[in-house]
Design a protein around this motif. Structure first.
Motif, PDB file in Angstrom:
ATOM      1  N   PHE A  37      26.657   5.684  11.637  1.00 50.52           N
ATOM      2  CA  PHE A  37      26.283   5.871  13.125  1.00 50.52           C
ATOM      3  C   PHE A  37      26.722   5.336  14.788  1.00 50.52           C
ATOM      4  O   PHE A  37      26.430   5.943  15.334  1.00 50.52           O
ATOM      5  N   MET A  38      27.116   4.276  14.327  1.00 48.18           N
ATOM      6  CA  MET A  38      28.095   3.818  15.366  1.00 48.18           C
ATOM      7  C   MET A  38      29.189   5.311  15.697  1.00 48.18           C
ATOM      8  O   MET A  38      29.867   4.865  16.975  1.00 48.18           O
ATOM      9  N   THR A  39      29.830   6.138  14.925  1.00 53.94           N
ATOM     10  CA  THR A  39      30.577   6.989  14.877  1.00 53.94           C
ATOM     11  C   THR A  39      30.125   7.378  15.627  1.00 53.94           C
ATOM     12  O   THR A  39      31.274   8.145  17.067  1.00 53.94           O
ATOM     13  N   LEU A  40      28.961   7.818  16.005  1.00 57.63           N
ATOM     14  CA  LEU A  40      28.366   8.881  16.672  1.00 57.63           C
ATOM     15  C   LEU A  40      27.681   8.179  17.716  1.00 57.63           C
ATOM     16  O   LEU A  40      28.000   8.853  18.555  1.00 57.63           O
ATOM     17  N   VAL A  48      50.064   2.320  19.936  1.00 56.27           N
ATOM     18  CA  VAL A  48      49.120   4.009  19.381  1.00 56.27           C
ATOM     19  C   VAL A  48      49.147   4.227  21.031  1.00 56.27           C
ATOM     20  O   VAL A  48      49.359   3.493  22.301  1.00 56.27           O
ATOM     21  N   ASP A  49      49.056   6.085  20.779  1.00 59.69           N
ATOM     22  CA  ASP A  49      48.572   6.739  22.205  1.00 59.69           C
ATOM     23  C   ASP A  49      47.391   6.869  22.091  1.00 59.69           C
ATOM     24  O   ASP A  49      46.790   6.484  21.186  1.00 59.69           O
ATOM     25  N   PRO A  50      46.371   5.847  23.303  1.00 59.81           N
ATOM     26  CA  PRO A  50      45.097   5.772  23.550  1.00 59.81           C
ATOM     27  C   PRO A  50      44.542   7.411  23.262  1.00 59.81           C
ATOM     28  O   PRO A  50      43.219   7.287  22.748  1.00 59.81           O
ATOM     29  N   LYS A  51      45.302   8.689  22.950  1.00 58.66           N
ATOM     30  CA  LYS A  51      44.594   9.605  22.961  1.00 58.66           C
ATOM     31  C   LYS A  51      44.200  10.050  21.640  1.00 58.66           C
ATOM     32  O   LYS A  51      43.775  10.603  21.958  1.00 58.66           O
ATOM     33  N   ARG A  52      44.910   9.178  20.284  1.00 57.32           N
ATOM     34  CA  ARG A  52      44.585   9.395  19.278  1.00 57.32           C
ATOM     35  C   ARG A  52      44.391   8.311  18.399  1.00 57.32           C
ATOM     36  O   ARG A  52      44.685   8.000  17.764  1.00 57.32           O
ATOM     37  N   ILE A  53      43.377   7.827  19.050  1.00 58.13           N
ATOM     38  CA  ILE A  53      42.318   7.339  18.160  1.00 58.13           C
ATOM     39  C   ILE A  53      40.934   7.563  17.696  1.00 58.13           C
ATOM     40  O   ILE A  53      40.283   8.150  18.352  1.00 58.13           O
ATOM     41  N   GLY A  54      40.770   7.547  16.386  1.00 56.34           N
ATOM     42  CA  GLY A  54      39.551   7.800  15.909  1.00 56.34           C
ATOM     43  C   GLY A  54      38.752   7.218  15.410  1.00 56.34           C
ATOM     44  O   GLY A  54      38.936   5.755  15.466  1.00 56.34           O
ATOM     45  N   ILE A  55      37.948   7.336  14.299  1.00 55.95           N
ATOM     46  CA  ILE A  55      36.589   6.658  14.222  1.00 55.95           C
ATOM     47  C   ILE A  55      36.079   7.296  12.989  1.00 55.95           C
ATOM     48  O   ILE A  55      35.538   8.494  12.726  1.00 55.95           O
ATOM     49  N   THR A  56      35.424   6.413  11.921  1.00 59.26           N
ATOM     50  CA  THR A  56      34.738   7.083  10.579  1.00 59.26           C
ATOM     51  C   THR A  56      34.453   6.299   9.945  1.00 59.26           C
ATOM     52  O   THR A  56      34.698   4.734  10.452  1.00 59.26           O
ATOM     53  N   HIS A  87      37.476   6.573  24.788  1.00 55.54           N
ATOM     54  CA  HIS A  87      38.845   5.872  23.718  1.00 55.54           C
ATOM     55  C   HIS A  87      38.857   6.336  22.218  1.00 55.54           C
ATOM     56  O   HIS A  87      39.398   5.706  21.542  1.00 55.54           O
ATOM     57  N   LEU A  88      37.362   6.493  21.830  1.00 59.30           N
ATOM     58  CA  LEU A  88      37.251   7.540  20.172  1.00 59.30           C
ATOM     59  C   LEU A  88      36.866   8.743  20.435  1.00 59.30           C
ATOM     60  O   LEU A  88      36.216   9.252  20.477  1.00 59.30           O
ATOM     61  N   ARG A  89      38.126   9.546  19.878  1.00 65.90           N
ATOM     62  CA  ARG A  89      38.282  11.408  20.633  1.00 65.90           C
ATOM     63  C   ARG A  89      37.932  11.896  19.474  1.00 65.90           C
ATOM     64  O   ARG A  89      37.954  12.761  19.199  1.00 65.90           O
ATOM     65  N   ARG A  90      38.753  11.257  18.152  1.00 65.80           N
ATOM     66  CA  ARG A  90      37.652  12.188  16.837  1.00 65.80           C
ATOM     67  C   ARG A  90      36.370  11.149  16.278  1.00 65.80           C
ATOM     68  O   ARG A  90      36.620   9.817  15.534  1.00 65.80           O
ATOM     69  N   GLY A  91      36.478  11.886  15.019  1.00 61.26           N
ATOM     70  CA  GLY A  91      35.190  10.556  14.353  1.00 61.26           C
ATOM     71  C   GLY A  91      34.937  11.939  12.901  1.00 61.26           C
ATOM     72  O   GLY A  91      34.865  13.166  12.505  1.00 61.26           O
ATOM     73  N   ARG A  92      34.393  11.228  11.923  1.00 58.79           N
ATOM     74  CA  ARG A  92      33.308  11.994  10.188  1.00 58.79           C
ATOM     75  C   ARG A  92      32.845  11.037  10.237  1.00 58.79           C
ATOM     76  O   ARG A  92      33.389   9.668   9.680  1.00 58.79           O
ATOM     77  N   GLU A  93      31.577  11.372   9.577  1.00 54.55           N
ATOM     78  CA  GLU A  93      30.172  10.533   9.641  1.00 54.55           C
ATOM     79  C   GLU A  93      30.237  10.749   8.177  1.00 54.55           C
ATOM     80  O   GLU A  93      29.201  11.945   8.064  1.00 54.55           O
ATOM     81  N   PRO A  94      30.738   9.664   7.110  1.00 54.49           N
ATOM     82  CA  PRO A  94      30.057   9.941   5.904  1.00 54.49           C
ATOM     83  C   PRO A  94      29.196   9.481   5.557  1.00 54.49           C
ATOM     84  O   PRO A  94      29.441   8.318   5.042  1.00 54.49           O
ATOM     85  N   VAL A  95      27.996  10.076   6.213  1.00 50.18           N
ATOM     86  CA  VAL A  95      26.675   8.984   5.706  1.00 50.18           C
ATOM     87  C   VAL A  95      25.666   9.903   5.358  1.00 50.18           C
ATOM     88  O   VAL A  95      25.198  11.182   6.235  1.00 50.18           O
ATOM     89  N   ARG A  96      23.991   9.226   5.156  1.00 47.65           N
ATOM     90  CA  ARG A  96      23.569   9.922   4.945  1.00 47.65           C
ATOM     91  C   ARG A  96      21.904   9.893   5.801  1.00 47.65           C
ATOM     92  O   ARG A  96      21.007  10.865   5.489  1.00 47.65           O
TER      93      ARG A  96
END
Length: 585
Positions: free
Chosen positions: A508-511, A493-501, A520-529
């Motif tokens: 909440f954890m994504t934000l 894994v490229d450490p600069k290409r680790i995302g979170i959703t 450590h976590l550079r991209r995110g999507r938060e499909p939450v309410r």
């Protein structure tokens, strides 16, 4: 469109990381030991095929060997019949409402539940096994009725019911001949729930459970069906859960699950006459009792071992346990009342990282298994779907954290590949090794996918489950960050290409991760309410949640530091959140 953001409830400032939290995890995984399997036939799974994976809202055996299921073959969860020997399913009902089969009577009626427009206020219905007129047995728009169970002579139905505006759940009995309903319990405590487990004394006594809403305490009762008198069979204490799962056909033995011995659920057999319990084999993992075979000689037991649910058959007399021959995944008995066919076959819902859920029948004697349904499209061939494995790594305080890693095929260990972390909702929940459309979508396109079970997750003991109380977004976030570091340590894994959703608490954890740990976590999507989470300080139902703010635990405090793309999906409400809408446009 009116949108609502729900208010956060965080009860105390972050606590400093302390000593490692005890868990059943015995060793961690060397990230360098991971490999990417070679598969020349592997290719990205089409999104349309993933979207077409069907589910089922339940299944129940009929006395003639047919199986009634509720797949969404037409886009709606309606009732279908699968006859023994195999055939294209025969549709029994047509409705825009979701339906769930509960059981089939000996005289050939399918008893099922159905609500109105998704309001989750269910009525009890019947339809002939051969098709025909649907009859609403309860027809109560302001009461929900669920969990039906036939008396041994099948003249009456015991079921659970709750008022639309209530929180407590009671038991009632419906006479099939007259249609009259009478109450068996009259719960006064709004935080208590009743459920049935089976019958004793030739059907004169109902064995039931009374527990609090969050499941932290549970007591077994015997209820006289004629007079309604209830007497406790086990003691009640804070934090003590003793739950009856089933009653043997002769009414003499209870299959129970309890946290009495270690705080972790364990299965046992309790004699009704003696109240003595014989515990099944020792295991550090969460173990629950299932149901008895028709002759009472066998019992199913489910063990949740690190996010994988294994089914075993226990000989009631000797206590000998034999695992059923299914690959690792989430293998369960999908019906608490009719998992056993009259001829002794066992109904199993088989689900794995490379196998969408399907129903199987198993001969408990020989272990021979037969697949009864095929709910996925043909392109989802398990041979070419990404595989999962359990991994473990240490968090910043040394606590071992487990996760489910879905590994793509044909990767080079050159540090160039992307990865994504998917924290689960809850937080009192667990990532399990079942089929995930999201994980399959990413992994079949070259992403390593990690679903961590951070502190607060179930299945790892009470201490671990309680370890993020009043520390939401604190040490549990460090567990998620440790997962990202583990991915970077694999060499793939490229450490600069680790995302979170993630959704709900995972959102909440994504934000929190993007606001506090963007390195450590550079991209995110938060499909939450909701942006932020609610935590009740008292027993739910005794007093309302307290709304308060906690400096240092708001994702918004890191907004000025956000230097990454974030996609935020908002919906009108989150049924899993205990909060009142704050409003918003």
């Amino acid at each position: 469109m009116r949108l609502c953001l729900l208010t956060i409830t965080l009860l105390a400032a972050g606590q400093a990381l302390a000593a490692p939290v005890p868990t059943p995890i015995s060793q961690v995984t060397d990230p360098a030991s991971l490999t990417s399997p070679v598969n020349a036939a592997a290719k990205p799974v089409p999104l349309a095929d993933l979207a077409a994976v069907r589910g089922s809202a339940g299944a129940a055996w009929a006395a003639n060997g047919s199986l009634v299921v509720a797949p969404n073959l037409t886009g709606r969860y309606n009732l279908w019949r699968v006859d023994r020997g195999g055939n294209f399913p025969v549709q029994l009902t047509t409705s825009d409402e979701a339906q769930s089969p509960e059981l089939v009577t000996r005289d050939g009626l399918v008893l099922f539940t159905q609500d109105r427009g998704g309001d989750e206020l269910y009525d009890l219905f019947t339809v002939p096994l051969t098709g025909g007129e649907i009859v609403n047995l309860t027809n109560t728009p302001d009461v929900t009725e669920t969990q039906p169970r036939l008396t041994p002579d099948e003249t009456a139905i015991v079921f659970a019911r709750r008022a639309k505006t209530g929180t407590s759940v009671d038991l009632a009995l419906l006479d099939r001949a007259s249609g009259k309903v009478r109450s068996l319990t009259a719960e006064k405590d709004p935080s208590r729930i009743w459920s049935s487990a089976g019958f004793a004394d030739d059907g004169r006594t109902l064995i039931a459970n009374r527990q609090d809403i969050v499941g932290s305490r549970s007591t077994i009762y015997a209820i006289d069906l004629a007079g309604g008198q209830a007497r406790a069979l086990t003691r009640e204490a804070a934090g003590l859960a003793i739950r009856a799962e089933a009653v043997s056909p002769d009414g003499r033995i209870l299959a129970i699950s309890s946290n009495e011995k270690s705080g972790q659920y364990r299965a046992g057999l309790m004699g009704l006459g003696t109240a003595r319990t014989r515990w099944l084999r020792d295991t550090p993992w969460e173990q629950t009792a299932g149901t008895f075979s028709p002759d009472g000689r066998l019992l199913t037991v489910q063990t949740n071992a690190d996010g994988r649910s294994d089914l075993s058959i226990v000989d009631v007399e000797s206590g000998t346990e034999r695992p059923l021959p299914f690959p690792p995944g989430v293998n369960t008995t999908p019906n608490a009342v009719q998992s056993w066919a009259a001829d002794g076959r066992l109904l199993v819902l088989r689900n794995g990282s490379d196998s969408p859920g399907d129903f199987w029948s198993v001969d408990p004697g020989t272990g021979a298994a037969e697949q009864l349904t095929r709910l996925a499209t043909a392109s989802l061939d398990s041979r070419n779907l990404p595989k999962s494995r359990l991994v473990a790594f240490r968090s910043s305080d040394g606590t071992p954290i487990s996760g489910i890693l879905t590994m793509p095929f044909n990767l080079k260990r050159d540090g160039s590949n992307p990865a994504i972390v998917i924290p689960h909702g809850g937080p009192t929940s667990q990532a399990q090794d079942s089929f995930s459309q999201l994980a399959t979508m990413f992994a079949s396109r070259g992403y390593l996918v990690l679903r961590p079970n951070f502190r607060g997750s179930t299945g790892y003991g009470k201490a671990f489950q309680d370890a993020n109380v009043k520390d939401l977004g604190g040490a549990d976030l460090e567990d998620v960050v440790a997962g990202a570091k583990f991915l970077a340590g694999t060499g793939f894994v490229d450490p600069k290409r680790i995302g979170i959703t993630g959704g709900s608490y995972g959102g909440f954890m994504t934000l929190m991760a993007l606001g506090k740990r963007p390195r450590h976590l550079r991209r995110g999507r938060e499909p939450v309410r909701h942006h932020q989470l609610v935590l009740d300080v008292g027993e739910f139902g005794r007093r309302p949640p307290r709304i308060s703010a906690c400096p240092g635990r708001r994702p918004g405090r890191g907004q000025g530091r956000l230097r990454t793309a974030v996609a935020l999906d908002l919906c009108e409400a989150d049924p899993g959140a205990l909060a009142q809408p704050a409003g918003g446009e």
